[in-house]
Design a protein around this motif. Structure first.
Motif, PDB file in Angstrom:
ATOM      1  N   LEU A 230       0.827  -1.205   0.000  1.00  0.00           N
ATOM      2  CA  LEU A 230       0.000   0.000   0.000  1.00  0.00           C
ATOM      3  C   LEU A 230       0.859   1.253   0.000  1.00  0.00           C
ATOM      4  N   LEU A 231       1.857   1.286   0.858  1.00  0.00           N
ATOM      5  CA  LEU A 231       2.665   2.490   1.018  1.00  0.00           C
ATOM      6  C   LEU A 231       3.735   2.629  -0.056  1.00  0.00           C
ATOM      7  N   SER A 232       4.005   1.573  -0.798  1.00  0.00           N
ATOM      8  CA  SER A 232       4.983   1.661  -1.885  1.00  0.00           C
ATOM      9  C   SER A 232       4.433   2.423  -3.075  1.00  0.00           C
ATOM     10  N   ASP A 233       3.115   2.398  -3.226  1.00  0.00           N
ATOM     11  CA  ASP A 233       2.466   3.137  -4.308  1.00  0.00           C
ATOM     12  C   ASP A 233       2.307   4.605  -3.863  1.00  0.00           C
ATOM     13  N   GLU A 234       2.964   5.517  -4.569  1.00  0.00           N
ATOM     14  CA  GLU A 234       2.966   6.925  -4.148  1.00  0.00           C
ATOM     15  C   GLU A 234       1.563   7.512  -4.098  1.00  0.00           C
ATOM     16  N   GLU A 235       0.730   7.173  -5.080  1.00  0.00           N
ATOM     17  CA  GLU A 235      -0.624   7.732  -5.113  1.00  0.00           C
ATOM     18  C   GLU A 235      -1.446   7.213  -3.942  1.00  0.00           C
ATOM     19  N   ARG A 236      -1.370   5.904  -3.675  1.00  0.00           N
ATOM     20  CA  ARG A 236      -2.123   5.340  -2.554  1.00  0.00           C
ATOM     21  C   ARG A 236      -1.564   5.827  -1.222  1.00  0.00           C
ATOM     22  N   ARG A 237      -0.251   6.001  -1.131  1.00  0.00           N
ATOM     23  CA  ARG A 237       0.356   6.517   0.096  1.00  0.00           C
ATOM     24  C   ARG A 237      -0.121   7.942   0.372  1.00  0.00           C
ATOM     25  N   ALA A 238      -0.205   8.771  -0.685  1.00  0.00           N
ATOM     26  CA  ALA A 238      -0.715  10.131  -0.510  1.00  0.00           C
ATOM     27  C   ALA A 238      -2.165  10.106  -0.035  1.00  0.00           C
ATOM     28  N   GLY A 239      -2.942   9.143  -0.543  1.00  0.00           N
ATOM     29  CA  GLY A 239      -4.319   9.001  -0.091  1.00  0.00           C
ATOM     30  C   GLY A 239      -4.409   8.614   1.370  1.00  0.00           C
ATOM     31  N   VAL A 240      -3.508   7.738   1.822  1.00  0.00           N
ATOM     32  CA  VAL A 240      -3.485   7.335   3.235  1.00  0.00           C
ATOM     33  C   VAL A 240      -3.141   8.529   4.115  1.00  0.00           C
ATOM     34  N   VAL A 241      -2.189   9.349   3.670  1.00  0.00           N
ATOM     35  CA  VAL A 241      -1.810  10.538   4.446  1.00  0.00           C
ATOM     36  C   VAL A 241      -2.990  11.492   4.562  1.00  0.00           C
ATOM     37  N   ARG A 242      -3.709  11.706   3.455  1.00  0.00           N
ATOM     38  CA  ARG A 242      -4.886  12.591   3.495  1.00  0.00           C
ATOM     39  C   ARG A 242      -5.950  12.032   4.432  1.00  0.00           C
ATOM     40  N   ASP A 243      -6.203  10.717   4.339  1.00  0.00           N
ATOM     41  CA  ASP A 243      -7.200  10.103   5.216  1.00  0.00           C
ATOM     42  C   ASP A 243      -6.786  10.191   6.684  1.00  0.00           C
ATOM     43  N   ALA A 244      -5.485  10.023   6.948  1.00  0.00           N
ATOM     44  CA  ALA A 244      -5.000  10.119   8.327  1.00  0.00           C
ATOM     45  C   ALA A 244      -5.213  11.526   8.871  1.00  0.00           C
ATOM     46  N   GLU A 245      -4.977  12.534   8.049  1.00  0.00           N
ATOM     47  CA  GLU A 245      -5.216  13.916   8.479  1.00  0.00           C
ATOM     48  C   GLU A 245      -6.695  14.137   8.773  1.00  0.00           C
ATOM     49  N   ASP A 246      -7.557  13.581   7.910  1.00  0.00           N
ATOM     50  CA  ASP A 246      -9.001  13.707   8.139  1.00  0.00           C
ATOM     51  C   ASP A 246      -9.414  13.043   9.450  1.00  0.00           C
TER      52      ASP A 246
END
Length: 401
Positions: A230-246
């Motif tokens: 999951l975290l190796s994919d830059e796009e999915r990792r950016a999505g996880v960061v956004r969700d974590a902030e939310d």
């Protein structure tokens, strides 16, 4: 990420654990785990200490409110008619407006850092001030306005903020926010320090976790492989960061986590929840899958700590924060009907406090000439005493040969 400044005395000093004061390894994740707001006066509070702060603020507001009611002019209304807001009712009102903060930040297109800072400022202020004395609506705007200054979001001016919220000049909100700024800073103790910054912290955590799992740093092989992919994919990792902030912001506006636990624990748990939700299928088992993926994140963070006391402290923090994610306060927002009823009672209190402030302003203006006269007299007396002392010293000095 760097450790808190109170833990650093030169480049060779290493961060220490807030729980046991033992040195931590030089790792971004370890620094994140250890970072507690000890440089700030806003240290994490126990549930009892937070309640005592709120009760003290409520009691002070009640005393002032009785004074305002007693000072009404005859014939201006019912004597002593201002009924104080209940403590629980006031907390519900504060929470309701806290839940509106992310939407206000979205309307004015504020960065996530501004939103996070505004939420923390707002929650800190109402930990020591009563909503009877301060209307949460201008406080909410003041929190965002101050956060824009602190985070250097210069493109968002006060006028743009009010326009985004469709506040007309007739509402008087601009004047209220300007008048509120100094009392707001006083409530914060003039401490606007918020560390770490959430965006950079989440990105650093994602990078370290991805790199560590790819090296085989965790025992749960299946979960570790899924998280690493999951975290190796830059796009999915950016999505996880956004969700974590939310998740972090929603947790902060609905519960007391920003007042009760270090930011490091909030960041770790919010990131773990975001990872778990990204990997949990819609028709999956839900809680079990989330727990499995949190185990991967939690195990990785614990592996970066050297002493068992540090790992126990981290585990205790994160377990308590995870309970907040499952609490009714997080899953159930304050209903609008409840907030309206509380706001109706609060408006009467706000009018009483407005009368108190107007009376204080009049008293200050009437005292100004007398204070100025006293300052001049003190200054003149000081000059006369200085001159007399100089003459006395000159008379007592031995004659020069």
């Amino acid at each position: 990420l760097k450790p808190a400044t109170s833990d650093v005395q030169g480049p060779a000093r290493r961060a220490s654990c807030p729980s046991c004061a033992a040195p931590l390894p030089k790792s971004r994740c370890a620094a994140l785990v250890a970072m507690a707001p000890r440089t700030s006066c806003w240290i994490p509070l126990s549930e009892r200490a937070l309640l005592e702060l709120r009760e003290a603020a409520h009691e002070q507001a009640e005393v002032a409110l009785r004074g305002a009611s007693a000072g009404k002019a005859p014939g201006s209304g019912k004597e002593g008619a201002t009924k104080p807001l209940g403590l629980e009712q006031g907390c519900q009102l504060v929470l309701y407006y806290a839940q509106q903060l992310p939407e206000l930040c979205r309307l004015c297109k504020a960065p996530r850092e501004v939103c996070w800072s505004a939420v923390v400022f707002y929650r800190r202020f109402f930990a020591v001030r009563s909503p009877m004395a301060f209307d949460p609506t201008p406080v909410m705007f003041t929190a965002v306005f101050l956060a824009c200054k602190v985070e250097e979001a210069r493109q968002i001016t006060l006028d743009k903020l009010l326009a985004a919220a469709e506040m007309s000049p007739a509402s008087g909100m601009r004047e209220k926010v300007i008048a509120m700024e100094v009392p707001f800073l006083e409530g914060l103790g003039f401490d606007v320090t918020i560390e770490p910054k959430v965006d950079s912290a989440f990105r650093a955590l994602a990078e370290d976790l991805c790199g560590g799992l790819q090296l085989g740093g965790s025992q749960a092989a299946a979960s570790s492989a899924a998280v690493a992919a999951l975290l190796s994919d830059e796009e999915r990792r950016a999505g996880v960061v956004r969700d974590a902030e939310d998740h972090l912001i929603q947790l902060a506006v609905r519960t007391d986590v920003v007042l009760r636990w270090p930011s490091s624990a909030l960041l770790a748990v919010s990131f773990g929840v975001a990872v778990g939700m990204a990997l949990t299928p819609p028709s999956g088992s839900g809680a079990e899958t989330l727990e499995a993926h949190w185990g991967t994140v939690g195990s990785f963070l614990e592996s970066k700590l050297e002493l068992e006391g540090q790992r126990v402290a981290l585990r205790a923090w994160t377990d308590e924060v995870r309970q907040c994610f499952r609490s009714p306060a997080f899953t159930t927002p304050v209903p609008e009907a409840v907030a309206k009823e509380a706001a109706k009672a609060a408006r009467r209190c706000h009018r009483a406090f407005d009368r108190l402030r107007e009376r204080a302003a009049v008293d200050e203006q009437s005292m100004a000439p007398r204070l100025e006269k006293k300052r001049k007299a003190d200054r003149t007396q000081g000059q006369l005493l200085t001159e007399a002392a100089s003459k006395r010293a000159a008379a007592e000095a031995p004659p020069q040969p």
